[in-house]
Design a protein around this motif. Sequence first.
Motif, PDB file in Angstrom:
ATOM      1  N   UNK A 181      13.433 -14.270  15.142  1.00 52.60           N
ATOM      2  CA  UNK A 181      13.324 -12.913  15.686  1.00 52.60           C
ATOM      3  C   UNK A 181      13.731 -11.905  14.618  1.00 52.60           C
ATOM      4  N   UNK A 182      12.856 -10.927  14.364  1.00 48.47           N
ATOM      5  CA  UNK A 182      13.105  -9.866  13.407  1.00 48.47           C
ATOM      6  C   UNK A 182      13.362  -8.552  14.112  1.00 48.47           C
ATOM      7  N   UNK A 183      14.388  -7.838  13.680  1.00 47.16           N
ATOM      8  CA  UNK A 183      14.661  -6.493  14.170  1.00 47.16           C
ATOM      9  C   UNK A 183      14.851  -5.559  12.982  1.00 47.16           C
ATOM     10  N   UNK A 184      14.106  -4.461  12.976  1.00 45.89           N
ATOM     11  CA  UNK A 184      14.121  -3.544  11.849  1.00 45.89           C
ATOM     12  C   UNK A 184      15.480  -2.861  11.709  1.00 45.89           C
ATOM     13  N   UNK A 185      15.985  -2.807  10.453  1.00 44.75           N
ATOM     14  CA  UNK A 185      17.252  -2.157  10.159  1.00 44.75           C
ATOM     15  C   UNK A 185      17.055  -0.825   9.432  1.00 44.75           C
ATOM     16  N   UNK A 186      16.257  -0.842   8.348  1.00 44.72           N
ATOM     17  CA  UNK A 186      16.126   0.355   7.527  1.00 44.72           C
ATOM     18  C   UNK A 186      14.911   0.228   6.624  1.00 44.72           C
ATOM     19  N   UNK A 187      14.596   1.328   5.931  1.00 44.46           N
ATOM     20  CA  UNK A 187      13.506   1.327   4.951  1.00 44.46           C
ATOM     21  C   UNK A 187      13.924   2.117   3.722  1.00 44.46           C
ATOM     22  N   UNK A 188      13.357   1.706   2.587  1.00 40.53           N
ATOM     23  CA  UNK A 188      13.573   2.424   1.340  1.00 40.53           C
ATOM     24  C   UNK A 188      12.304   2.249   0.516  1.00 40.53           C
ATOM     25  N   UNK A 189      12.041   3.132  -0.433  1.00 38.71           N
ATOM     26  CA  UNK A 189      10.797   3.083  -1.184  1.00 38.71           C
ATOM     27  C   UNK A 189      11.034   2.660  -2.624  1.00 38.71           C
ATOM     28  N   UNK A 190      10.024   2.010  -3.216  1.00 40.74           N
ATOM     29  CA  UNK A 190      10.093   1.659  -4.632  1.00 40.74           C
ATOM     30  C   UNK A 190       9.567   2.793  -5.507  1.00 40.74           C
ATOM     31  N   UNK A 191       9.097   3.875  -4.901  1.00 39.14           N
ATOM     32  CA  UNK A 191       8.616   5.027  -5.670  1.00 39.14           C
ATOM     33  C   UNK A 191       9.479   6.245  -5.360  1.00 39.14           C
ATOM     34  N   UNK A 192       9.680   7.144  -6.324  1.00 37.23           N
ATOM     35  CA  UNK A 192      10.467   8.354  -6.076  1.00 37.23           C
ATOM     36  C   UNK A 192       9.721   9.306  -5.152  1.00 37.23           C
ATOM     37  N   UNK A 205      21.840  -8.252  -5.509  1.00 33.83           N
ATOM     38  CA  UNK A 205      20.847  -7.257  -5.888  1.00 33.83           C
ATOM     39  C   UNK A 205      19.432  -7.709  -5.521  1.00 33.83           C
ATOM     40  N   UNK A 206      18.612  -6.733  -5.160  1.00 41.32           N
ATOM     41  CA  UNK A 206      17.200  -6.981  -4.850  1.00 41.32           C
ATOM     42  C   UNK A 206      16.338  -6.210  -5.838  1.00 41.32           C
ATOM     43  N   UNK A 207      15.231  -6.832  -6.251  1.00 44.90           N
ATOM     44  CA  UNK A 207      14.302  -6.216  -7.200  1.00 44.90           C
ATOM     45  C   UNK A 207      12.896  -6.245  -6.607  1.00 44.90           C
ATOM     46  N   UNK A 208      12.121  -5.180  -6.890  1.00 43.10           N
ATOM     47  CA  UNK A 208      10.745  -5.101  -6.401  1.00 43.10           C
ATOM     48  C   UNK A 208       9.872  -4.448  -7.457  1.00 43.10           C
ATOM     49  N   UNK A 209       8.692  -5.039  -7.700  1.00 47.49           N
ATOM     50  CA  UNK A 209       7.796  -4.510  -8.731  1.00 47.49           C
ATOM     51  C   UNK A 209       6.693  -3.668  -8.108  1.00 47.49           C
ATOM     52  N   UNK A 210       6.192  -2.718  -8.904  1.00 50.03           N
ATOM     53  CA  UNK A 210       5.122  -1.820  -8.483  1.00 50.03           C
ATOM     54  C   UNK A 210       4.097  -1.710  -9.604  1.00 50.03           C
ATOM     55  N   UNK A 239       0.798  -1.225   0.000  1.00 48.21           N
ATOM     56  CA  UNK A 239       0.000   0.000   0.000  1.00 48.21           C
ATOM     57  C   UNK A 239       0.832   1.277   0.000  1.00 48.21           C
ATOM     58  N   UNK A 240       2.055   1.231   0.541  1.00 50.42           N
ATOM     59  CA  UNK A 240       2.891   2.444   0.526  1.00 50.42           C
ATOM     60  C   UNK A 240       4.206   2.266  -0.237  1.00 50.42           C
ATOM     61  N   UNK A 241       4.441   1.070  -0.797  1.00 47.66           N
ATOM     62  CA  UNK A 241       5.627   0.862  -1.625  1.00 47.66           C
ATOM     63  C   UNK A 241       6.939   0.815  -0.876  1.00 47.66           C
ATOM     64  N   UNK A 242       6.894   0.560   0.408  1.00 48.98           N
ATOM     65  CA  UNK A 242       8.102   0.518   1.228  1.00 48.98           C
ATOM     66  C   UNK A 242       8.738  -0.875   1.206  1.00 48.98           C
ATOM     67  N   UNK A 243      10.068  -0.910   1.147  1.00 44.85           N
ATOM     68  CA  UNK A 243      10.818  -2.136   1.406  1.00 44.85           C
ATOM     69  C   UNK A 243      11.504  -1.964   2.760  1.00 44.85           C
ATOM     70  N   UNK A 244      11.118  -2.794   3.723  1.00 47.19           N
ATOM     71  CA  UNK A 244      11.700  -2.724   5.066  1.00 47.19           C
ATOM     72  C   UNK A 244      12.702  -3.851   5.241  1.00 47.19           C
ATOM     73  N   UNK A 245      13.894  -3.514   5.713  1.00 53.16           N
ATOM     74  CA  UNK A 245      14.942  -4.496   5.962  1.00 53.16           C
ATOM     75  C   UNK A 245      14.964  -4.860   7.443  1.00 53.16           C
ATOM     76  N   UNK A 246      15.051  -6.165   7.725  1.00 58.93           N
ATOM     77  CA  UNK A 246      15.143  -6.664   9.092  1.00 58.93           C
ATOM     78  C   UNK A 246      16.361  -7.566   9.224  1.00 58.93           C
TER      79      UNK A 246
END
Length: 370
Positions: free
Chosen positions: A249-260, A280-285, A236-243
């Motif tokens: 156990x998951x711990x949040x590291x960072x976030x980046x968006x697939x949209x400008x 490399x990581x790829x994400x579609x929108x 819904x918001x196009x975020x990629x969250x890294x854990x």
Amino acid sequence: MKQFFFNLLLFFTIGAMQAQKNKLNLIVGTYTKPCDSKGIYVYEFDSKTGNFSLKSNTENILNPSYLTISADNKFVYSVSENDKKSSVSAFGFNSKSGKLNFINYQNPNGLNPCYIINDEKNVITANYSSGNISVLGKNIDGSIGEVKQVVQHTGKSINTKRQDAPHAHMVYFSPDKKFVLANDLGTDKIYLYQYNPNSASEVLTLKRSIDVKPGSGPRHLIFSKNGKQVYLLQELDGTVTSFSYVNGILNKLSEISVVPPDFKGDISAADIHISPDGKFLYASNRGTANDISAFKILKNGRLQFVQRTSTLGKGPRNFNIDPTGNFLLVGHQYTNTIVIFKRDKKSGMLTDTGKKIDLCSPVCLVFTKI
């Protein structure tokens, strides 16, 4: 003269063997209602050239939108999204001919299953409309047994149009198979279940859940190649969250968006994959953009933006990277094509090959060996 012909024969034999090594099966699940699709299609794909040819297809299988292949490459399991008549099907699979032979189906006791995984003991589905997870047994002959367990999610989140109820969108094994992770778009949570494959009724035991940003809509996730990070794509918001990930156990590291930052259209992030070399990581929108973003995976597990490019179609619901890492294929649900991109393994960037597979509403692409 005999030696000449022997060397010539050896040359052609080695060449033929090498050519065969490049060949893979590409198995594609589709939606069958919007257009003329017979269900599941099997193509031979050349991982050196990007060429393809149709090998076989099923007949009259309704909406087999997501697929999973058994570890021994002998069986294919698919969901069939059909509201109250939804089902899960098993097929015998001949990897050489590409033939799929229907074995049986079961009711998962869930509405519109949208993701499926399997191991030696069980088949597990995420059921979007009913917001639950179903565990079905597997028999020795590859057929699907009855439902062992249904785990019901509860709750909602802030997007009243999309999050008025739980919507289980994915189930995924941890690398060591000790846990099953489940994304729920409707509740903005990742659920972590301890996996007990031999249990008769309590296969999944909830250990914890992780809250993500309200309204983000967790859809798909992927583990890093070393199993130490998890990357979550939120529809819904196009975020990629890294854990970071350690033993459930998951711990949040960072976030980046697939949209400008200046993007004004509709966001509908869909699928996420990591290249075979883990770099490399790829994400579609989908939505307004219909593009795919490439990110470099840094040593600390964070992501660095590389490229954003059109997928050359509408509705890039699913994509996959062939096991050699040479090509990335994107299935377009609404424009009925699978577009084939060439991958630069050093930069991670994609370029259009000009090749595409015309197919009704492709929504799941799975590579497997021949």
